[in-house]
Motif scaffolding. Structure first.
Motif, PDB file in Angstrom:
ATOM      1  N   SER A 174     -21.176  24.587  26.131  1.00  0.00           N
ATOM      2  CA  SER A 174     -22.302  25.373  25.613  1.00  0.00           C
ATOM      3  C   SER A 174     -22.940  24.688  24.417  1.00  0.00           C
ATOM      4  O   SER A 174     -24.175  24.593  24.316  1.00  0.00           O
ATOM      5  N   LEU A 175     -22.110  24.210  23.495  1.00  0.00           N
ATOM      6  CA  LEU A 175     -22.647  23.541  22.312  1.00  0.00           C
ATOM      7  C   LEU A 175     -23.372  22.259  22.686  1.00  0.00           C
ATOM      8  O   LEU A 175     -24.356  21.872  22.052  1.00  0.00           O
ATOM      9  N   SER A 176     -22.887  21.591  23.743  1.00  0.00           N
ATOM     10  CA  SER A 176     -23.530  20.344  24.173  1.00  0.00           C
ATOM     11  C   SER A 176     -24.892  20.612  24.820  1.00  0.00           C
ATOM     12  O   SER A 176     -25.878  19.933  24.517  1.00  0.00           O
ATOM     13  N   LYS A 177     -24.951  21.609  25.693  1.00  0.00           N
ATOM     14  CA  LYS A 177     -26.199  21.883  26.406  1.00  0.00           C
ATOM     15  C   LYS A 177     -27.239  22.545  25.507  1.00  0.00           C
ATOM     16  O   LYS A 177     -28.450  22.409  25.726  1.00  0.00           O
ATOM     17  N   PHE A 178     -26.781  23.297  24.515  1.00  0.00           N
ATOM     18  CA  PHE A 178     -27.705  23.975  23.602  1.00  0.00           C
ATOM     19  C   PHE A 178     -27.794  23.228  22.264  1.00  0.00           C
ATOM     20  O   PHE A 178     -28.074  23.860  21.234  1.00  0.00           O
ATOM     21  N   GLU A 179     -27.573  21.916  22.275  1.00  0.00           N
ATOM     22  CA  GLU A 179     -27.640  21.124  21.054  1.00  0.00           C
ATOM     23  C   GLU A 179     -29.040  21.221  20.435  1.00  0.00           C
ATOM     24  O   GLU A 179     -30.046  20.838  21.047  1.00  0.00           O
ATOM     25  N   PRO A 180     -29.143  21.755  19.217  1.00  0.00           N
ATOM     26  CA  PRO A 180     -30.469  21.978  18.610  1.00  0.00           C
ATOM     27  C   PRO A 180     -31.294  20.700  18.439  1.00  0.00           C
ATOM     28  O   PRO A 180     -32.521  20.730  18.598  1.00  0.00           O
ATOM     29  N   LYS A 181     -30.651  19.564  18.118  1.00  0.00           N
ATOM     30  CA  LYS A 181     -31.406  18.332  17.899  1.00  0.00           C
ATOM     31  C   LYS A 181     -32.108  17.869  19.167  1.00  0.00           C
ATOM     32  O   LYS A 181     -33.241  17.385  19.125  1.00  0.00           O
ATOM     33  N   ALA A 182     -31.426  18.030  20.303  1.00  0.00           N
ATOM     34  CA  ALA A 182     -32.027  17.599  21.562  1.00  0.00           C
ATOM     35  C   ALA A 182     -32.959  18.654  22.139  1.00  0.00           C
ATOM     36  O   ALA A 182     -33.989  18.339  22.727  1.00  0.00           O
ATOM     37  N   LEU A 183     -32.611  19.907  21.927  1.00  0.00           N
ATOM     38  CA  LEU A 183     -33.378  20.996  22.532  1.00  0.00           C
ATOM     39  C   LEU A 183     -34.580  21.405  21.679  1.00  0.00           C
ATOM     40  O   LEU A 183     -35.537  21.998  22.191  1.00  0.00           O
ATOM     41  N   LYS A 184     -34.528  21.109  20.382  1.00  0.00           N
ATOM     42  CA  LYS A 184     -35.555  21.512  19.420  1.00  0.00           C
ATOM     43  C   LYS A 184     -35.601  23.038  19.217  1.00  0.00           C
ATOM     44  O   LYS A 184     -36.554  23.570  18.672  1.00  0.00           O
ATOM     45  N   TYR A 185     -34.569  23.701  19.687  1.00  0.00           N
ATOM     46  CA  TYR A 185     -34.443  25.149  19.508  1.00  0.00           C
ATOM     47  C   TYR A 185     -33.013  25.451  19.077  1.00  0.00           C
ATOM     48  O   TYR A 185     -32.080  24.692  19.382  1.00  0.00           O
ATOM     49  N   THR A 186     -32.855  26.556  18.387  1.00  0.00           N
ATOM     50  CA  THR A 186     -31.533  26.982  17.965  1.00  0.00           C
ATOM     51  C   THR A 186     -31.314  28.439  18.350  1.00  0.00           C
ATOM     52  O   THR A 186     -32.283  29.213  18.482  1.00  0.00           O
ATOM     53  N   ALA A 187     -30.061  28.807  18.540  1.00  0.00           N
ATOM     54  CA  ALA A 187     -29.716  30.182  18.906  1.00  0.00           C
ATOM     55  C   ALA A 187     -28.273  30.438  18.497  1.00  0.00           C
ATOM     56  O   ALA A 187     -27.481  29.498  18.324  1.00  0.00           O
TER      57      ALA A 187
END
Length: 385
Positions: free
Chosen positions: A238-251
């Motif tokens: 989960s932390l890998s797929k939702f990585e804020p630096k790559a996704l440009k979003y945080t949650a």
């Protein structure tokens, strides 16, 4: 300006009449005060109030909300019509005697299912355990059936909405909700392919804005998979797929392991052994869920608190007032298994036909939220295995 008395009435007589009128008004005021003191306010809402004119939307919603809030806090006219642990019509009050062995396959009444290790804390207050008499027979009309432990553990992944790290640079054509749904679906597919969970589903909130737009729900067989290893692996993914630096979003992501400590079930319950834990085969296009999330501080999860779970979770209200057409299957209470820290509780209400008519739950959900206790949302499954 000079005041003059009414024509034809002497001033002395008028003054006397004024004094008499004042005295009479004073007596009337005293009488009204006594009547008000005896007045009993009753906020009963007749069913016709809920069907008031559609043009007055505010009145309709307020009447409905007040009606259900009153129902939530009123003293129960009768207890829940389900018996704890299992009742199959063999009680003394039923007048029915079964000759064949009683099992889950012959279940014909709503029942409580509570693990043996949770009975002392989650058997609802006021319901005594049946004691055995000298001849070995139960002294209570309630029946208890011991069933095998499925050895299941539950992992729930709560996801808050995606928020742009740099809102100024965010494209107006971006759809963070669709992006979040796509990544959550990928995680579910990976778990399915790894065959580390016996069942799983991705739930999407049906409202415009939600504290948890998506919830992932997994069933783990503890005999096949170590729950702690499953938790660690899913957390890393989960932390890998939702990585804020790559996704440009945080949650915010809340992952926790739970055990099912109590449930209210409606027959039929038994699934073939090859379908046990499978959500895909048990769900239809109309299946919907009402999910409530609660969090209490460490040490506040006392025995008295947990014995009254039917009230503070809203399970009693859902069971009594959810229309029959919703197709209620089960209301399950989950408690987090963490030994230290704050405790999480989840109430999962599954209805087979809830999505056929959403208005069936339209009045109940605002009433549950009016208690200002926990979070409650309406969900539909969008992917399952």
């Amino acid at each position: 300006m000079v005041w003059t008395p009414w024509k034809g009435v002497p001033s002395t007589q008028l003054a006397g009449d004024c004094e008499a009128n004042r005295y009479k008004m004073f007596q009337n005021a005293i009488q009204k005060a006594r009547e008000i003191g005896k007045l009993e306010m009753n906020f009963d809402f007749e069913p016709t109030v809920l069907d008031c004119e559609q043009a007055n939307t505010k009145r309709t919603k307020l009447s409905a909300l007040m009606y259900w809030v009153k129902k939530l806090h009123e003293s129960p006219a009768e207890p829940l019509k389900c018996d704890y642990m299992m009742n199959f019509g063999g009680g003394a009050n039923s007048g029915v005697t079964r000759a064949e062995p009683i099992s889950l396959a012959t279940l014909d009444r709503d029942c409580f299912i509570i693990p043996v290790h949770s009975v002392d804390r989650f058997l609802p207050a006021g319901i005594p355990l049946p004691a055995l008499s000298a001849d070995g027979k139960a002294t209570s009309p309630l029946s208890v059936l011991e069933v095998s432990d499925p050895k299941l553990c539950i992992l729930v992944h709560l996801m808050s909405p995606l928020e742009a790290i740099d809102p100024v640079m965010e494209s107006p054509l971006a759809h963070p909700l669709l992006k979040q749904r796509s990544i959550a679906a990928e995680l579910l597919t990976e778990v399915q392919q790894a065959n580390t969970a016996v069942g799983g589903m991705l739930l999407a909130n049906m409202e415009k804005s939600s504290e948890f737009p998506f919830i992932s729900y997994y069933l783990i067989n503890t005999l096949q998979t170590d729950p702690s290893n499953f938790y660690a692996g899913l957390r890393v993914s989960s932390l890998s797929k939702f990585e804020p630096k790559a996704l440009k979003y945080t949650a915010a992501h809340t992952l926790d392991l739970y055990s099912e400590v109590a449930a209210i079930c409606r027959p039929p319950l038994v699934l073939p052994s090859n379908e046990a834990g499978s959500f895909k085969k048990s769900q239809t296009a109309a299946t919907g869920y009402i999910i409530s999330v609660f969090k209490v501080f460490e040490g506040d999860d006392g025995e008295r608190f947990e014995k009254n779970w039917l009230y503070w979770t809203g399970a009693r209200m859902l069971y009594r007032y959810l229309p029959r057409a919703a197709g209620l299957r089960r209301i399950a209470l989950h408690k987090s298994t963490s030994q230290k820290g704050d405790k999480m509780y989840l109430l999962v209400c599954e209805c087979a036909d809830l999505l056929k008519d959403i208005s069936l739950a339209a009045f109940l959900i605002p009433a549950l939220r009016a208690r200002l206790c926990g979070y409650t949302g309406l969900y539909r499954p969008i992917q399952a295995f």
